[in-house]
Design an enzyme around this catalytic site. Sequence first.
Site, short mmCIF file in Angstrom:
data_model
loop_
_atom_site.label_atom_id
_atom_site.label_comp_id
_atom_site.label_asym_id
_atom_site.label_seq_id
_atom_site.Cartn_x
_atom_site.Cartn_y
_atom_site.Cartn_z
N LYS A 100 53.93 44.50 37.87
CA LYS A 100 53.77 45.81 37.23
C LYS A 100 55.07 46.62 37.21
CE LYS A 100 48.85 46.67 37.44
NZ LYS A 100 47.78 47.56 37.88
N LYS A 157 43.85 44.86 29.29
CA LYS A 157 43.87 46.04 28.42
C LYS A 157 45.30 46.38 27.99
CE LYS A 157 43.18 48.55 32.60
NZ LYS A 157 41.97 48.77 33.36
N LYS A 201 45.59 36.16 31.27
CA LYS A 201 44.37 36.91 31.55
C LYS A 201 44.07 37.92 30.42
CE LYS A 201 42.77 39.89 35.08
NZ LYS A 201 42.94 40.65 36.30
#
Length: 332
Positions: free
Chosen positions: A111, A197, A194
Amino acid sequence: MQRIFSGVQPTGNLHLGNYLGAIRNWVRLQNDYECIFCMVDLHAITVWQDPAELRSNTREVAAAMIASGVDPETNIIFNQSQVPQHAELAWIFNCVARLGWLDRMTQFKDKAGKDKARASVGLYAYPNLMAADILAYKATHVPVGEDQKQHLELCRDIAQKFNHDYGEEVFPIVEPLIFGEATRVMSLRDGSKKMSKSDVSHASRINMTDDVDTIAKKIRKARTDAEPLPTEMVGLKGRPGASNLVGIYAALSDTTSAQVLTEFGGKGFGDFKPALADLAVDKLSQIQDETRRLMAAPDHVDAIIKTGAQKARAIAEPILREIREKIGFLQT
Ligand code: TRP
């Protein structure tokens, strides 16, 4: 009865991966465990969130959870920031966890990207807050997706160190509950990634708010190879797109991938994709209708969340009192 805690971030649209990987499993667990389900808004702000969107997403996640069958009477549904014990225990865990432990967290590396210096301190300490979520209730079981396993390991390490440092078996050593077909729902554009969003491709995921036509279209366009489906599981090896769709079918119909292959083995995607589209539309539209109905009365949803937060505080506060005492904080 054993206690479960699980959390979901109220960021962006819920998608099929959130539903099959988390919420649907919660529905199954609610009869066998005492369940505490949390919209983790404190975790959400580790990256920038628009205030109005955060508020509406938090409500929407609660509504979707209830619409999916989580009973708000017998379970606790609430947002994390309404229960200050989470943040309090997280600070304590900031002082228990070691930098070296957090340095190993792969989610932070993913991230934060290359420019680590610009990531928030909260993003780095994220796993400590997650441990606090769970241990503020002394929960013993935590249903999560595969990607959260490392964070649960850290939660166990924190509990162990705390117990060691303060001399008693204060915190339980939690067990992850990872189960179900398609706990790892992959992107419809790339079966090795994966479903997420944050993927720039809208066609990569099915949002819980997608209409019937959009759901059908995304499934029709899902990237696969051109071979017919195999009759045995081994035949799915090296075919990520096909495996993903079979897994989704299995999860939505409450069977296994092997069973789906018994039915569809030998058939091509020209047959399988329409069947999957029908199934997905059927399952999801029921949840969507119910979510919409709940969102039309936001005060009712807010009242459920408020009651949930009260129940949560009633469990967490005595545990925090015990922790403050152990640490040596003066308290009244
Ligand atoms: N980190 C989890 C996720 O992104 C969400 C979460 C926060 C959570 N606190 C938790 C999950 C505690 C389980 C238990 O999916």
